[in-house]
Write an enzyme that holds these catalytic residues in place. Structure first.
Site, PDB file in Angstrom:
ATOM      1  N   HIS A   9      45.715  42.608  40.359  1.00  0.00           N
ATOM      2  CA  HIS A   9      46.839  41.895  39.728  1.00  0.00           C
ATOM      3  C   HIS A   9      48.190  42.340  40.294  1.00  0.00           C
ATOM      4  O   HIS A   9      49.165  41.609  40.197  1.00  0.00           O
ATOM      5  CB  HIS A   9      46.780  42.073  38.210  1.00  0.00           C
ATOM      6  CG  HIS A   9      45.439  41.659  37.654  1.00  0.00           C
ATOM      7  ND1 HIS A   9      45.131  40.362  37.337  1.00  0.00           N
ATOM      8  CD2 HIS A   9      44.315  42.381  37.433  1.00  0.00           C
ATOM      9  CE1 HIS A   9      43.879  40.302  36.925  1.00  0.00           C
ATOM     10  NE2 HIS A   9      43.366  41.514  36.961  1.00  0.00           N
ATOM     11  N   ARG A  44      38.550  38.407  47.697  1.00  0.00           N
ATOM     12  CA  ARG A  44      38.088  37.022  47.537  1.00  0.00           C
ATOM     13  C   ARG A  44      38.050  36.316  48.892  1.00  0.00           C
ATOM     14  O   ARG A  44      38.818  36.640  49.793  1.00  0.00           O
ATOM     15  CB  ARG A  44      39.018  36.249  46.596  1.00  0.00           C
ATOM     16  CG  ARG A  44      38.921  36.689  45.140  1.00  0.00           C
ATOM     17  CD  ARG A  44      39.694  35.722  44.255  1.00  0.00           C
ATOM     18  NE  ARG A  44      39.023  34.446  44.144  1.00  0.00           N
ATOM     19  CZ  ARG A  44      38.273  34.079  43.100  1.00  0.00           C
ATOM     20  NH1 ARG A  44      38.128  34.871  42.068  1.00  0.00           N
ATOM     21  NH2 ARG A  44      37.697  32.897  43.091  1.00  0.00           N
ATOM     22  N   THR A  99      39.714  33.049  37.714  1.00  0.00           N
ATOM     23  CA  THR A  99      39.078  34.365  37.750  1.00  0.00           C
ATOM     24  C   THR A  99      37.570  34.171  37.669  1.00  0.00           C
ATOM     25  O   THR A  99      37.101  33.047  37.478  1.00  0.00           O
ATOM     26  CB  THR A  99      39.614  35.267  36.606  1.00  0.00           C
ATOM     27  OG1 THR A  99      38.980  36.531  36.671  1.00  0.00           O
ATOM     28  CG2 THR A  99      39.347  34.652  35.231  1.00  0.00           C
TER      29      THR A  99
HETATM   30  N1  PXP Z   1      34.788  43.150  36.488  1.00  0.00           N
HETATM   31  C1  PXP Z   1      34.589  42.108  37.337  1.00  0.00           C
HETATM   32  C2  PXP Z   1      33.286  42.032  38.070  1.00  0.00           C
HETATM   33  C3  PXP Z   1      35.588  41.141  37.549  1.00  0.00           C
HETATM   34  O1  PXP Z   1      35.365  40.114  38.390  1.00  0.00           O
HETATM   35  C4  PXP Z   1      36.822  41.288  36.867  1.00  0.00           C
HETATM   36  C5  PXP Z   1      37.909  40.282  37.108  1.00  0.00           C
HETATM   37  O2  PXP Z   1      38.342  40.358  38.434  1.00  0.00           O
HETATM   38  C6  PXP Z   1      36.993  42.393  36.018  1.00  0.00           C
HETATM   39  C7  PXP Z   1      35.955  43.296  35.828  1.00  0.00           C
HETATM   40  C8  PXP Z   1      38.280  42.660  35.290  1.00  0.00           C
HETATM   41  O3  PXP Z   1      38.567  41.603  34.425  1.00  0.00           O
HETATM   42  P1  PXP Z   1      39.979  41.552  33.672  1.00  0.00           P
HETATM   43  O4  PXP Z   1      41.033  41.371  34.722  1.00  0.00           O
HETATM   44  O5  PXP Z   1      39.843  40.364  32.764  1.00  0.00           O
HETATM   45  O6  PXP Z   1      40.142  42.843  32.950  1.00  0.00           O
END
Ligand code: PXP
Length: 259
Positions: A9, A44, A99
């Site tokens: 992020h 990605r 996502t």
């Molecule tokens: N685990 C995996 C495999 C993910 O793809 C993500 C999102 O990129 C996350 C954890 C973390 O998700 P969040 O950003 O909603 O905390």
């Protein structure tokens, strides 16, 4: 309970301007200092946030193990084998999604997945499969030879948000928005029980269990109390809070909830 901090992020913010700032590399020392256990990044296919150079630099300089999430695209896997992160978490990827919307399809014909797992393991990379919490998928992950599974907690997070307020995190839109509080409470308990039982099953199969997606400061406690889950990977909520508190404090706050 171990904490992996997903720092994609930070790169999302950088990409909003297409400049060099903020650099996710600058987060590494802070994440360690705040007591987290792992750096998580998602390379990605469309490189919309983390770029190849980020992945190279992060893996080279991280004082913590790096968990690299990626899809089974041949070009990405070539890069990953070269970079040799500590762990690879295989995830499904759709170009148009915001996502990761669901778990990997590990059922049915999975020759390609089995070969990918073997290829990564030949490079001494631990392999984790990001799956929806269902028994068939846990068994399939075991049969495929993965060392880890990560449960997609998006459904749990959404039911929680519908019940107690907050943002709905994933595609699990469902007409549950109109359901009664009693029904939603039942559904939340069912989802937690499901995660509890499945993580026990997985542990008995000698799989290591992680969980993540949509976890935040409100909903994480009940998941953190599941003793058979070893690790949570959390991104959006930590980076969002860091705008107000700074990254170190945001991670410390999350760590405190995991104790
Ligand atoms: N685990 C995996 C495999 C993910 O793809 C993500 C999102 O990129 C996350 C954890 C973390 O998700 P969040 O950003 O909603 O905390």
């Amino acid at each position: 309970m171990k904490l992996g901090v997903n720092i994609d992020h930070i790169a999302v913010l950088r990409e909003a301007r297409k400049i060099a700032d903020p650099n996710p590399l600058d987060a590494l020392g802070i994440v360690k200092r705040a007591g987290a256990d792992q750096i998580t990044i998602h390379l990605r296919e469309d490189r919309r946030h983390i770029h190849d150079q980020d992945a190279i630099d992060i893996i080279k300089h991280s004082p913590l193990p790096v968990n690299l999430e990626c899809a089974m695209a041949p070009e990405i896997l070539d890069i990953v084998c070269e970079l040799q992160p500590h762990r690879v978490t295989l995830v499904p990827e759709k170009r148009e999604e915001v996502t990761t919307e669901g778990g990997l399809n590990v059922l049915g014909d999975n020759e390609k997945l089995a070969q990918t797992i073997q290829r990564l393991q030949a490079y001494e990379i631990e392999v984790s499969l990001f799956i929806d919490p269902c028994l068939e998928s846990v068994k399939a992950a075991k049969n495929l030879g993965a060392e880890w599974i990560e449960f997609h907690t998006g459904k749990y997070a959404n039911i929680y948000a519908m019940l107690y307020g907050g943002l709905i995190n994933t595609h699990h839109s469902i007409s549950e928005l109109e359901l009664s509080r009693t029904k939603l409470t039942e559904m939340l308990e069912e989802e937690l029980t499901n995660l509890r039982v499945l993580s026990c099953d997985a542990m008995e199969m000698e799989l290591k269990v992680a969980a993540g997606h949509g976890l935040n400061y409100q909903n994480v406690k009940a998941i953190a109390e599941i003793e058979t889950i070893e690790e949570l990977n959390i991104g959006q909520s930590i980076i969002a809070r860091s705008i107000w508190t700074g990254l170190e404090q945001a991670i410390i706050d999350m760590r405190t909830l995991l104790l």
